[in-house]
Scaffold this active site. Structure first.
Site, PDB file in Angstrom:
ATOM      1  N   ASP A 186       0.848  -1.196   0.000  1.00 15.80           N
ATOM      2  CA  ASP A 186       0.000   0.000   0.000  1.00 15.80           C
ATOM      3  C   ASP A 186       0.880   1.240   0.000  1.00 15.80           C
ATOM      4  O   ASP A 186       0.522   2.286   0.559  1.00 15.80           O
ATOM      5  CB  ASP A 186      -0.944  -0.001   1.207  1.00 15.80           C
ATOM      6  CG  ASP A 186      -2.108   0.971   1.055  1.00 15.80           C
ATOM      7  OD1 ASP A 186      -2.307   1.505  -0.055  1.00 15.80           O
ATOM      8  OD2 ASP A 186      -2.811   1.227   2.054  1.00 15.80           O
ATOM      9  N   GLY A 196      -1.719   5.219   3.532  1.00 17.16           N
ATOM     10  CA  GLY A 196      -0.884   4.237   2.855  1.00 17.16           C
ATOM     11  C   GLY A 196       0.317   3.913   3.725  1.00 17.16           C
ATOM     12  O   GLY A 196       0.277   4.055   4.953  1.00 17.16           O
TER      13      GLY A 196
END
Length: 384
Positions: free
Chosen positions: A272, A307
């Site tokens: 991510d 993220g």
């Protein structure tokens, strides 16, 4: 071109093989042999371990680049930045944004792939959003959240040249189950994310064709003993894959280890990662949101994790240490499981006769020394 790899150790699906020679021919793995014919080419990695190339199925950016930049330069930059980290395949990943920005980002990925990526190769596009629920929005922009629309998705698929292979959505939204059914029918991995669905709705989504839970524990309803929620569905459902970010921030190490024991080969390690990966602490953008990275941790102004800046190989190292499981088993959660989630495990993800010869050379500290894509060594660490 045909050559033989010599190494101290090879990480195979179910074991760690000591010594021998591994054949590579025309970009694919051959069989292992103990002796080789005369006048053959040997690539000597004595003292090192050879492992399958890593596959990051959820990555937004790195090294100052982001897929939502909407440029071919960003896609090329990500491809070239992750290869020295041992990643040979990836899914360029979008964020929730306006339809116009998504059009541009998708077109840029398609153009870059058609030009030819010099580093890690794209195996298709992952659309993370925009069909999410505000309660668990994370770093996704709720201004663009809406109910799933398969006609809209088909427009994006047209721009992508049919290369969208995965989409994340909240299954409680109106029309979500029908969308999942159609996506599954078309061979797209429908994934559950940024959702407040309950256990039963999650199970309905799985029954309809959903096959993956995005960054498990983050952006979803949690586990409760009277309402198992999305997390409960992910942990008790053997059909579905589940992604995990093993940076020690998104998920506690003990929970990550427990998940590895429960999910087995249905666990997928992801990063991510966003544009701040490999960059110094400071101010960045994730889509339309300003993000501050401090001590390698990226957060929005509201304090939500934005993220990660994780390297996939570090996620492997972490889970290997936390779980106590052998390296070859954890390694394949970042190579073979991702490929399997997309139905690509017959071609990618492990060192097996006939598969595409993506491989990584690592030392005893699990540090990348070289990386090859389809049998071609495209990265080699400079020796001091």
């Amino acid at each position: 071109m045909t050559y033989f790899i010599k190494a101290d150790r090879f990480l195979l699906e179910n074991e760690e093989k000591q010594g021998g020679y591994l054949k590579v021919s025309n970009g694919r793995f051959g069989s292992f042999v103990e002796t080789i014919p005369h006048n053959t080419t040997i690539v000597d990695w004595s003292g090192y371990t050879v492992a399958p190339g890593l596959f990051d199925t959820h990555i937004h950016g790195i090294s100052g680049h982001d897929i939502m930049d909407g440029t071919v330069e960003a896609v090329h930059g990500i491809s070239e930045s992750i290869l020295p980290l041992g990643v040979t395949r990836f899914l360029p990943t979008t964020l929730t944004s306006s339809k116009e920005d998504l059009n541009t980002a998708i077109a840029a990925v398609n153009s870059a792939v058609n030009q030819g990526l010099k580093g890690a190769r794209s195996e298709g596009i992952f659309l993370e959003g925009p069909y999410f629920t505000e309660k668990h929005k994370g770093a996704q922009n709720p201004d663009y959240f809406r109910d799933p629309d398969y006609a809209e998705f088909q427009e994006w698929q047209h721009i992508a040249g049919g290369s969208i292979v995965k989409i994340a959505l909240a299954p409680e939204r109106e029309g979500a189950l029908e969308f999942i059914r159609l996506a599954h029918q078309d061979g797209v991995l429908a994934s559950i994310a940024h959702t407040d669905a309950g256990f039963n709705r999650s199970r309905q989504a799985l029954d309809t064709g959903a096959g993956n839970f995005v960054h498990l524990f983050n952006g979803m309803s949690g586990l409760h003993h009277r309402e198992p929620g999305v997390v409960g569905a992910a942990l008790t459902e053997g059909r579905a894959f589940a992604e995990l970010i093993c940076d020690g921030h998104h998920v506690h190490p003990e929970v990550a280890s427990l998940t590895a024991h429960i999910k087995g080969d249905k666990l997928i390690l992801i990063t991510d990662c966003m544009r701040a990966g490999l960059m110094p602490d400071g101010n960045y953008q994730l889509g339309e949101f300003p993000v501050v990275m401090k001590d390698g941790i990226a957060r929005t102004e509201a304090g939500s994790l934005a993220g990660s800046t994780l390297k996939l190989i570090d996620g492997v190292k972490n889970l290997h240490e936390w779980s106590g499981k052998p390296l070859h088993e954890i390694w394949h959660r970042a190579s073979l499981s991702p490929a399997a989630s997309l139905g690509r495990d017959n071609e990618l993800g492990s060192i097996s006769d006939g598969k595409i010869a993506d491989y990584v050379v690592i030392d005893d500290n699990i540090s990348v020394q070289a990386a090859a894509v389809a049998g071609e060594v495209k990265y080699k660490k400079e020796r001091k």
